[in-house]
Scaffold this motif. Sequence first.
Motif, PDB file in Angstrom:
ATOM      1  N   ASP A  47      56.964 -34.302  21.758  1.00  0.00           N
ATOM      2  CA  ASP A  47      57.980 -33.836  22.714  1.00  0.00           C
ATOM      3  C   ASP A  47      57.260 -33.238  23.925  1.00  0.00           C
ATOM      4  OD1 ASP A  47      60.050 -32.661  24.128  1.00  0.00           O
ATOM      5  OD2 ASP A  47      61.121 -31.986  22.335  1.00  0.00           O
ATOM      6  N   GLU A  48      56.924 -34.100  24.870  1.00  0.00           N
ATOM      7  CA  GLU A  48      56.125 -33.669  26.014  1.00  0.00           C
ATOM      8  C   GLU A  48      56.884 -32.717  26.932  1.00  0.00           C
ATOM      9  OE1 GLU A  48      54.858 -37.332  27.693  1.00  0.00           O
ATOM     10  OE2 GLU A  48      53.520 -37.828  26.014  1.00  0.00           O
ATOM     11  N   ALA A  49      58.196 -32.880  27.024  1.00  0.00           N
ATOM     12  CA  ALA A  49      58.994 -31.971  27.856  1.00  0.00           C
ATOM     13  C   ALA A  49      58.976 -30.555  27.276  1.00  0.00           C
ATOM     14  CB  ALA A  49      60.419 -32.485  27.978  1.00  0.00           C
ATOM     15  N   ALA A  50      59.132 -30.458  25.948  1.00  0.00           N
ATOM     16  CA  ALA A  50      59.098 -29.143  25.300  1.00  0.00           C
ATOM     17  C   ALA A  50      57.715 -28.506  25.433  1.00  0.00           C
ATOM     18  CB  ALA A  50      59.479 -29.272  23.829  1.00  0.00           C
ATOM     19  N   LEU A  51      56.679 -29.317  25.301  1.00  0.00           N
ATOM     20  CA  LEU A  51      55.328 -28.799  25.443  1.00  0.00           C
ATOM     21  C   LEU A  51      55.078 -28.329  26.874  1.00  0.00           C
ATOM     22  CD1 LEU A  51      52.551 -28.242  24.236  1.00  0.00           C
ATOM     23  CD2 LEU A  51      51.928 -30.619  24.712  1.00  0.00           C
ATOM     24  N   ALA A  52      55.569 -29.089  27.843  1.00  0.00           N
ATOM     25  CA  ALA A  52      55.420 -28.697  29.252  1.00  0.00           C
ATOM     26  C   ALA A  52      56.054 -27.331  29.503  1.00  0.00           C
ATOM     27  CB  ALA A  52      56.041 -29.754  30.153  1.00  0.00           C
ATOM     28  N   ALA A  53      57.235 -27.115  28.949  1.00  0.00           N
ATOM     29  CA  ALA A  53      57.916 -25.831  29.121  1.00  0.00           C
ATOM     30  C   ALA A  53      57.113 -24.689  28.487  1.00  0.00           C
ATOM     31  CB  ALA A  53      59.311 -25.899  28.514  1.00  0.00           C
ATOM     32  N   LYS A  54      56.496 -24.962  27.331  1.00  0.00           N
ATOM     33  CA  LYS A  54      55.690 -23.934  26.658  1.00  0.00           C
ATOM     34  C   LYS A  54      54.437 -23.603  27.457  1.00  0.00           C
ATOM     35  CE  LYS A  54      58.074 -23.111  22.895  1.00  0.00           C
ATOM     36  NZ  LYS A  54      58.704 -21.799  22.674  1.00  0.00           N
ATOM     37  N   LEU A  55      53.836 -24.621  28.065  1.00  0.00           N
ATOM     38  CA  LEU A  55      52.640 -24.362  28.871  1.00  0.00           C
ATOM     39  C   LEU A  55      52.982 -23.443  30.039  1.00  0.00           C
ATOM     40  CD1 LEU A  55      50.896 -27.864  29.029  1.00  0.00           C
ATOM     41  CD2 LEU A  55      50.672 -26.057  27.313  1.00  0.00           C
ATOM     42  N   ALA A  56      54.115 -23.719  30.690  1.00  0.00           N
ATOM     43  CA  ALA A  56      54.538 -22.876  31.816  1.00  0.00           C
ATOM     44  C   ALA A  56      54.819 -21.454  31.351  1.00  0.00           C
ATOM     45  CB  ALA A  56      55.773 -23.489  32.472  1.00  0.00           C
ATOM     46  N   ALA A  57      55.452 -21.329  30.192  1.00  0.00           N
ATOM     47  CA  ALA A  57      55.760 -19.995  29.667  1.00  0.00           C
ATOM     48  C   ALA A  57      54.485 -19.248  29.287  1.00  0.00           C
ATOM     49  CB  ALA A  57      56.684 -20.116  28.458  1.00  0.00           C
ATOM     50  N   MET A  58      53.530 -19.959  28.721  1.00  0.00           N
ATOM     51  CA  MET A  58      52.296 -19.310  28.263  1.00  0.00           C
ATOM     52  C   MET A  58      51.453 -18.808  29.426  1.00  0.00           C
ATOM     53  SD  MET A  58      49.496 -20.531  25.418  1.00  0.00           S
ATOM     54  CE  MET A  58      49.067 -22.090  26.193  1.00  0.00           C
ATOM     55  N   VAL A  59      51.333 -19.589  30.497  1.00  0.00           N
ATOM     56  CA  VAL A  59      50.532 -19.106  31.626  1.00  0.00           C
ATOM     57  C   VAL A  59      51.231 -17.964  32.350  1.00  0.00           C
ATOM     58  CG1 VAL A  59      49.386 -21.339  31.952  1.00  0.00           C
ATOM     59  CG2 VAL A  59      51.458 -20.829  33.248  1.00  0.00           C
ATOM     60  N   SER A  60      52.562 -17.916  32.239  1.00  0.00           N
ATOM     61  CA  SER A  60      53.318 -16.838  32.858  1.00  0.00           C
ATOM     62  C   SER A  60      53.179 -15.533  32.086  1.00  0.00           C
ATOM     63  CB  SER A  60      54.796 -17.230  32.953  1.00  0.00           C
ATOM     64  OG  SER A  60      55.571 -16.168  33.449  1.00  0.00           O
TER      65      SER A  60
ATOM     66  N   GLY B  91      54.044 -28.764  35.916  1.00  0.00           N
ATOM     67  CA  GLY B  91      53.964 -28.366  37.320  1.00  0.00           C
ATOM     68  C   GLY B  91      53.167 -27.109  37.573  1.00  0.00           C
ATOM     69  N   ILE B  92      52.488 -26.586  36.555  1.00  0.00           N
ATOM     70  CA  ILE B  92      51.724 -25.350  36.743  1.00  0.00           C
ATOM     71  C   ILE B  92      50.514 -25.622  37.636  1.00  0.00           C
ATOM     72  CG2 ILE B  92      52.483 -24.343  34.569  1.00  0.00           C
ATOM     73  CD1 ILE B  92      49.842 -25.154  33.322  1.00  0.00           C
ATOM     74  N   SER B  93      50.068 -24.583  38.353  1.00  0.00           N
ATOM     75  CA  SER B  93      48.926 -24.741  39.244  1.00  0.00           C
ATOM     76  C   SER B  93      47.601 -24.488  38.530  1.00  0.00           C
ATOM     77  CB  SER B  93      49.055 -23.782  40.427  1.00  0.00           C
ATOM     78  OG  SER B  93      49.112 -22.429  39.970  1.00  0.00           O
ATOM     79  N   GLU B  94      47.665 -23.862  37.363  1.00  0.00           N
ATOM     80  CA  GLU B  94      46.443 -23.578  36.611  1.00  0.00           C
ATOM     81  C   GLU B  94      45.756 -24.883  36.193  1.00  0.00           C
ATOM     82  OE1 GLU B  94      48.894 -20.023  36.645  1.00  0.00           O
ATOM     83  OE2 GLU B  94      49.317 -22.134  36.203  1.00  0.00           O
ATOM     84  N   LYS B  95      44.452 -24.815  36.013  1.00  0.00           N
ATOM     85  CA  LYS B  95      43.694 -26.006  35.638  1.00  0.00           C
ATOM     86  C   LYS B  95      43.762 -26.243  34.127  1.00  0.00           C
ATOM     87  CE  LYS B  95      40.467 -25.744  39.531  1.00  0.00           C
ATOM     88  NZ  LYS B  95      41.086 -26.878  40.239  1.00  0.00           N
ATOM     89  N   LEU B  96      43.399 -27.445  33.720  1.00  0.00           N
ATOM     90  CA  LEU B  96      43.319 -27.811  32.307  1.00  0.00           C
ATOM     91  C   LEU B  96      41.879 -28.221  32.017  1.00  0.00           C
ATOM     92  CD1 LEU B  96      44.528 -28.524  29.522  1.00  0.00           C
ATOM     93  CD2 LEU B  96      45.062 -30.796  30.440  1.00  0.00           C
ATOM     94  N   VAL B  97      41.235 -27.536  31.082  1.00  0.00           N
ATOM     95  CA  VAL B  97      39.859 -27.831  30.697  1.00  0.00           C
ATOM     96  C   VAL B  97      39.872 -28.476  29.308  1.00  0.00           C
ATOM     97  CG1 VAL B  97      37.585 -26.876  30.167  1.00  0.00           C
ATOM     98  CG2 VAL B  97      38.914 -25.947  32.079  1.00  0.00           C
TER      99      VAL B  97
END
Length: 350
Positions: A310-323, A215-221
């Motif tokens: 584990d896509e849910a765990a990865l999703a959580a890490k992406l949100a944490a990393m951009v934060s 759900g992050i607003s940042e883009k993915l390249v």
Amino acid sequence: MNKHVLLAILTLRGGGAERNVISLAKLLVDSGHHVDIVVFKNQIEHDIPPGITVHYFPYDNYRSIPRFMRGTWVAKRFDRWVKRFIGQPDLILSNLFPVDFVLSRSKLANVYLTLHAALSDEVKTTLQAWDLQEVIKVYRSKPVVANSAAIIEDFTRFTDSKFQAAVVPLPLITEDVELKSQAFNPGVERYLVTVGRFEQSKHLDHLIAAYVKSGISEKLVIVGSGKEEAAIRQQIKTTGRGTDIILTGFISNPYPFIRHALGFVLCAENESQGLVILESALLNTAFVAQDSGLAPKGLLADHQRVPLGDEAALAAKLAAMVSSPDDFLVPAIEFVTSEQIVSAHLNLIR
């Protein structure tokens, strides 16, 4: 004394192994040595540094020969071809199948097979179409080198080879990466990045699914190209976030994209060398990876890794990393010098 080194590889299209070959060639040439690169397919995407000659050995002409006799038959012709067009190299480094398959039968002097991943993993993935005993026979036939002690340890356990197995430094030219990373501004604000071939083992499908779930607003390249591109584009169409996921195609210099990113995301299976991890460390870019292969375990902290798939765990890490990108920087790494890299490789000459 100047040496003559031949580096053989399937193509020079994308990929960490291909970049390693070009970087090693550049380091050797810059140190005054003569380098030839031989490709088995005439496919070249990377820029070739000055002073390096690339030759094309037409391996496809021999694919009609049954596999059980092809290796020995082609090796004889390869040896004659090298003597005729290149000369007598002091050192030959083979890279990847089917090049290793052929050069394992070569009678030329000082031929080494270069391992770019754990062989016990490779036979389950990229080499699964090959007979297991044939693969083991190939890698028992010549001395091997790798850029990781863990890869060599795996190789020794898996093959029980009696030939020399040596660790040589990864040919990462730190000054080159730094300079190239400043070549241009990607023109994208606040984004995550991944770089690599579009193939199943890279699991870009996991990354895209996790990105949407985050759900992050940042883009993915996504920098790269390959045979899975059509499937990736189709998946992106179904996400509803097609404008936020940017496919750049292959770019010979991806370093500005890594330098300016909030973080790098690696989803590859059986990642053993971790070249992109080292490059991200050099450019102070945060990093998260699916935990598959030797490199993520050896180079990243526990909180930077999630289970493969584990896509849910990865999703959580992406949100944490951009934060908080600073919390996901690669742990400190001691880089070797260009002189150490060159010396270690030339020390293979017997």
